[in-house]
Enzyme design. Structure first.
Site, short mmCIF file in Angstrom:
data_model
loop_
_atom_site.label_atom_id
_atom_site.label_comp_id
_atom_site.label_asym_id
_atom_site.label_seq_id
_atom_site.Cartn_x
_atom_site.Cartn_y
_atom_site.Cartn_z
CG ASP A 267 57.17 96.42 92.67
OD1 ASP A 267 56.83 96.71 91.50
OD2 ASP A 267 57.66 95.32 92.99
CG ASP B 174 53.32 98.33 97.68
OD1 ASP B 174 53.10 98.34 96.45
OD2 ASP B 174 53.83 97.36 98.27
CG ASP C 141 56.13 91.39 106.82
OD1 ASP C 141 56.43 92.59 106.91
OD2 ASP C 141 56.21 90.75 105.74
#
Length: 440
Positions: free
Chosen positions: A63, A65, A141
């Site tokens: 993935d 992003d 995070d």
């Protein structure tokens, strides 16, 4: 509302192309298309997060992003193949066939009233307050996820020391760990998953609050915890992830009845079987073979099922009835924490209930034709890691498959964990229409 991440100092460090391992040939061409088009339209755009982190440690991310200063609506204006999703986090998905490039606008931690941010008892339930790239970095995070790859000069931008942490292979939260976990308790599971996946150590301060805050997982949506479990156990590091849950005190909050059953099983046989099943899962993922959530949860919840079954049998419940009730009880109780869809819970129960039929050795042909036979047989083989008493049953049913014309390599090796486990519907038998004379 102020946030501990607001006080995190930022200091831009630029790592030039000749000092890091990221190459454009390892980046999805579709992600590059998105980056270049946004840049050409006058926006800032960076590859961000897990893809950058994984590329730096030699991984192969699936993935990709993108983070940008363009709003979701502005992103949509640039791409006809774009759709906007989400309420909690407004995002743009740019769709290229089966691949989706997720594009997020830089977000800020502090809400000056111009955005859409909502907290509920310390938890972040909506976050659509936009800001600068520095704001975005401290809002993320873990420091390892706050790295930005820039296509204009192929450098990596680091605002919170993430590059140094990746080099040291340590996972560290940004801001005060307890506050960040209270914002989103699922971050505790993410910490365990990333440490297992990346073979990182976990920062002492990041790990310290987890055992005490573990019960906060009960505040997370069960459907979200199901998705997090799939990420944790189906990414190729299930055994290490499970051991991480145990080590940091999260197992009783995520799989409470399994945790209780393992604690009561003094021989450790159930734990050995469970870990063997997870290692088999990891091997299949490594070989790019399919893995069924039905079989996975049959493994994870088997200790709970065994404990419930013994309790019912000790109460004098008939064995067959006890099996059904134990399967239902474990499934219903676990559903309060993890929303296991029925298309997985039903075949999971069938795998359990078929185990008793293997020792009976009756109606062999009928059992061989059961939709869940192969998964149940593989589960029986797995049980050998807990007890050798199943060896004769395994040998009998292996021979039965051979005698029925089945290829042995087409059972355990090719079908273990396979598919979604949905039962094949039975064909309805046609009724013969009686002739009028037959009714006379």
């Amino acid at each position: 509302m102020p946030n501990s991440a607001d006080t995190v100092p930022t200091s831009l460090r630029i790592i030039p192309r000749d000092q890091h391992a990221i190459s454009r040939k390892d980046i999805s061409p579709n992600a590059l298309r998105v980056l270049y088009r946004l840049r050409d339209a006058g926006f800032q755009a960076y590859l961000v997060g897990g893809a950058v982190r994984d590329l730096l440690v030699g991984g192969h991310p699936k993935d990709f992003d993108v983070a940008t200063d363009a709003t979701p609506e502005q992103v949509k204006q640039q791409f006809r193949n774009c759709r906007l999703i989400g309420r909690r986090f407004r995002l743009a998905h740019v769709v290229f066939g089966r691949e989706i490039i997720e594009v997020a606008t830089f977000r800020a931690n502090s809400d000056d009233g111009s955005g859409d941010r909502q907290m509920d008892d310390g938890r972040l339930v909506r976050d659509n307050v936009y800001g600068s790239i520095e704001d975005d970095a401290v809002r993320r995070d873990f420091t390892a996820n706050a790295l930005y790859y820039a296509i204009e000069d192929f450098s990596v931008r680091d605002y919170v020391g993430g590059y140094q942490d990746v080099e040291a292979r340590v996972l560290k939260l940004i801001g005060d760990p307890e506050e960040r976990y209270r914002e989103d308790p699922v971050r505790m599971l993410r910490a365990i998953r990333l440490v297992a996946k990346l073979d990182f150590s976990i920062d002492v301060a990041t790990a310290a609050p987890i055992p005490e805050l573990a019960p906060l997982l009960g505040q997370a949506a069960p459907a979200r915890l199901f998705e997090e479990c799939l990420k944790l156990f189906l990414s190729g590091h299930a055994a290490a992830g499970f051991e991480g849950l145990e080590r940091h005190g999260l197992l009783p909050s995520l799989l409470p009845e399994t945790a209780a059953a393992l604690a009561a099983n003094r021989s450790g046989a159930l734990r050995r079987m469970l870990l063997q099943g997870l290692r088999a899962t990891d091997a299949r993922v490594a070989n790019d073979e399919p893995v069924s959530p039905a079989f996975l949860f049959a493994v994870l919840l088997w200790p709970a099922y065994c404990r419930a079954l013994i309790a019912l049998q000790n109460q004098g419940v008939h064995p067959a009835e006890a099996q059904r009730r134990a399967a239902d009880r474990v499934t219903l109780h676990q559903a309060t924490t993890i929303a296991l869809p029925r298309r997985f819970s039903q075949p999971m129960q069938e795998i359990w209930l078929l185990q008793s039929r293997f020792s009976q050795r009756k109606r062999v042909a009928r059992l061989l034709g059961h939709p869940q036979f192969r998964a149940a047989y593989d589960f029986l083989v797995l049980r050998l890691s807990a007890s050798e008493e199943h060896a004769d049953d395994v040998a009998f049913w292996r021979d039965a498959q051979l005698q029925s014309g089945e290829n042995e390599s087409g059972s355990s090796d090719e079908h273990l964990f396979e598919g979604e486990g949905e039962a094949t519907p039975r064909r309805r038998r046609r009724r013969r229409r009686r002739s009028p004379s037959a009714n006379a």
